[in-house]
Design a protein around this motif. Structure first.
Motif, PDB file in Angstrom:
ATOM      1  N   TRP A  89       0.832  -1.207   0.000  1.00 57.45           N
ATOM      2  CA  TRP A  89       0.000   0.000   0.000  1.00 57.45           C
ATOM      3  C   TRP A  89       0.863   1.251   0.000  1.00 57.45           C
ATOM      4  O   TRP A  89       0.612   2.189  -0.754  1.00 57.45           O
ATOM      5  CB  TRP A  89      -0.941  -0.035   1.190  1.00 57.45           C
ATOM      6  N   PHE A 113      -4.186   3.656   6.381  1.00 54.69           N
ATOM      7  CA  PHE A 113      -4.239   2.197   6.247  1.00 54.69           C
ATOM      8  C   PHE A 113      -4.736   1.555   7.543  1.00 54.69           C
ATOM      9  O   PHE A 113      -5.580   0.659   7.530  1.00 54.69           O
ATOM     10  CB  PHE A 113      -2.851   1.661   5.886  1.00 54.69           C
ATOM     11  N   PHE A 129      -9.657  -0.349   0.101  1.00 55.81           N
ATOM     12  CA  PHE A 129      -8.649   0.394  -0.650  1.00 55.81           C
ATOM     13  C   PHE A 129      -9.230   1.681  -1.230  1.00 55.81           C
ATOM     14  O   PHE A 129      -8.608   2.758  -1.158  1.00 55.81           O
ATOM     15  CB  PHE A 129      -8.111  -0.515  -1.761  1.00 55.81           C
TER      16      PHE A 129
END
Length: 237
Positions: A89, A113, A129
Motif C-alpha cells: 500500500w 491504512f 482500498f
C-alpha cells in the motif's frame, strides 16, 4: 386421397376436443434460441448461471482494480491479488505519486491504512482500498470536492504497476573477464575445465583409475596394447 381425408377428419376431431389449440401460433426454432440466449445473458449479468445460483462468471475488471491487483501480488508469490499488505500500500502511494511530501506524507498513508483495515487483519480489500484513497484524496486536493478529488487520485493509479528499482546490473570488466576465461588457465587449473569452459567435476580434481578388467587389481585397461603396438616410424630395422 383416402388417407388425406382421414387426416383432415382426425384434425377436426382433435380441434373439437381442444378448441384453444388452434389459437396458439407455433413459434419457429430461431425464437426459442433467442429466448435461451437472452436468459443466459441475464443470469450471467446477475452473477448466476444455468448450473446453479451464485456460480462464478467472468466480470470485467476496471483499470483501478487491475492496478490494485498488480501491487497486491508484488513481492509475494502466494498472494491472490484480492488483499493488499501495508508495505505494498505504501509502495503504491509512492510509485503513483499520491505521496507529495506536503499534503500527503508517508505517515498519513500509514495512518489511513490502519484506519480503514479491520482490527484483526493485516491487509485491506479492494473496497477498503477505495475508502483509503478517498481519505487521501481529500487531504491531497483540499480545494476540490470529495468526488472530484477521488477522481484525480484514481487517475494517478489507473493502469500503473510497481516500479522495480535498485536492481544490480552486471558490469563488464576486462579484469574479471580475464580471470574467468578458462582458455587462459594453466597447470592444474586448466585440467578442471573442458574445451567449452564447463567444469569436469571430480574428474578434473582427482586422477580416477580405471579398475575394470578380467581380474581383480587390474588397472589402466588398454595401456599395455599401446606400449606393445608403438609406431615403428624412425626406428632402425
Amino acid at each position: 386421397m383416402a388417407n388425406q381425408k382421414d387426416n383432415i377428419e382426425e384434425f377436426k376431431v382433435q380441434t373439437a376436443k381442444h378448441p384453444n389449440m388452434s389459437s396458439v401460433a407455433l413459434r419457429p426454432h430461431s425464437d426459442h434460441s433467442r429466448d435461451r440466449t437472452s436468459k443466459r445473458l441475464s443470469t450471467e449479468s446477475n452473477g448466476t448461471s444455468d448450473g446453479g445460483m451464485g456460480s462464478s462468471t467472468p466480470v470485467e475488471i476496471t483499470a483501478l482494480e487491475e492496478s490494485f491487483r498488480r501491487f497486491a501480488i508484488h513481492g509475494d508469490t502466494r498472494a491472490t491479488g484480492k488483499e493488499m499488505h501495508g508495505k505494498n500500500w505504501s509502495k503504491l502511494c509512492k510509485d503513483c505519486g499520491v505521496i507529495d511530501g506536503k499534503n500527503v506524507t508517508l505517515t498519513d498513508v500509514d495512518i489511513v491504512f490502519t484506519k480503514v483495515k479491520k482490527k484483526s487483519c493485516r491487509t485491506i480489500t479492494f473496497d477498503e482500498f477505495k475508502v483509503a484513497l478517498g481519505e487521501l484524496a481529500r487531504k491531497k486536493y483540499k480545494e476540490k470536492s470529495g468526488e472530484d478529488a477521488e477522481a484525480e487520485v484514481f487517475k494517478l493509479i489507473e493502469g500503473k504497476g510497481p516500479i522495480i528499482a535498485g536492481v544490480t546490473r552486471a558490469v563488464a570488466s576486462p579484469t574479471v573477464s580475464r580471470l574467468t576465461d578458462t582458455t587462459k588457465f594453466t597447470g592444474s587449473h586448466k585440467e578442471r575445465f573442458d574445451e567449452t569452459g564447463r567444469g569436469k567435476g571430480k574428474a578434473g580434481r582427482v586422477d580416477i583409475v580405471d579398475t575394470s578388467g578380467y581380474v581383480s587389481g587390474y588397472k589402466h585397461r588398454g595401456t599395455y596394447e599401446k606400449k606393445v603396438n608403438k609406431p615403428t616410424e624412425g626406428r632402425p630395422l
